[in-house]
Enzyme design. Sequence first.
Site, PDB file in Angstrom:
ATOM      1  CG  HIS A  66      -0.203   0.308   2.494  1.00  0.00           C
ATOM      2  ND1 HIS A  66       0.628  -0.610   3.098  1.00  0.00           N
ATOM      3  CD2 HIS A  66      -0.142   1.430   3.250  1.00  0.00           C
ATOM      4  CE1 HIS A  66       1.155  -0.071   4.177  1.00  0.00           C
ATOM      5  NE2 HIS A  66       0.706   1.179   4.295  1.00  0.00           N
ATOM      6  CG  HIS A  81       0.030   5.756   2.775  1.00  0.00           C
ATOM      7  ND1 HIS A  81      -1.329   5.516   2.854  1.00  0.00           N
ATOM      8  CD2 HIS A  81       0.604   5.044   3.774  1.00  0.00           C
ATOM      9  CE1 HIS A  81      -1.565   4.707   3.872  1.00  0.00           C
ATOM     10  NE2 HIS A  81      -0.398   4.401   4.437  1.00  0.00           N
TER      11      HIS A  81
END
Length: 159
Positions: A66, A81
């Site tokens: 992620h 992110h």
Amino acid sequence: MFKKWFKKNHDQLVSPVTGQVVALEDVDDPVFSQKMMGEGIAVDPEAGTIVAPVSGELIQLSDTLHAFGIRSKEGAEVLVHVGLETVSLKGNGFEALVKQGETVSAGQHILKADLDYIGQHAKSKTVIMVVTNSSEKEVEVQKETGATAGETVLLHIPS
């Protein structure tokens, strides 16, 4: 010959994803919105291809896929992110296209993200880009409303 002496080195960070630009202060997470991780910007994505915002070494690729970090040649440490609370997805909805330690180029595809899956299973699919060593470097946030992955300059770091 003298041009190289006067040439100013800098980093131009392009959008990691295509979508609508969001001020970092408007991200629904205090760690990012209060700039605890560094200065940056966010994008509400329209497509799930996540690209390198700057050329450099891929110094971090999380096990859950992620998030990733790149250190530019000029020393900027950039964290991308994808989404909020996406670590709990344990990699589901993500596909890595590179490996940690590789040298990457700005605009190179790094991750594929299933935005529908992320939207259903995480708090948000907003993609956040911060310069984690911004306390050491000046970071200029560009005034953009829309962004194209690998093309639109969102952050400028003069040196």
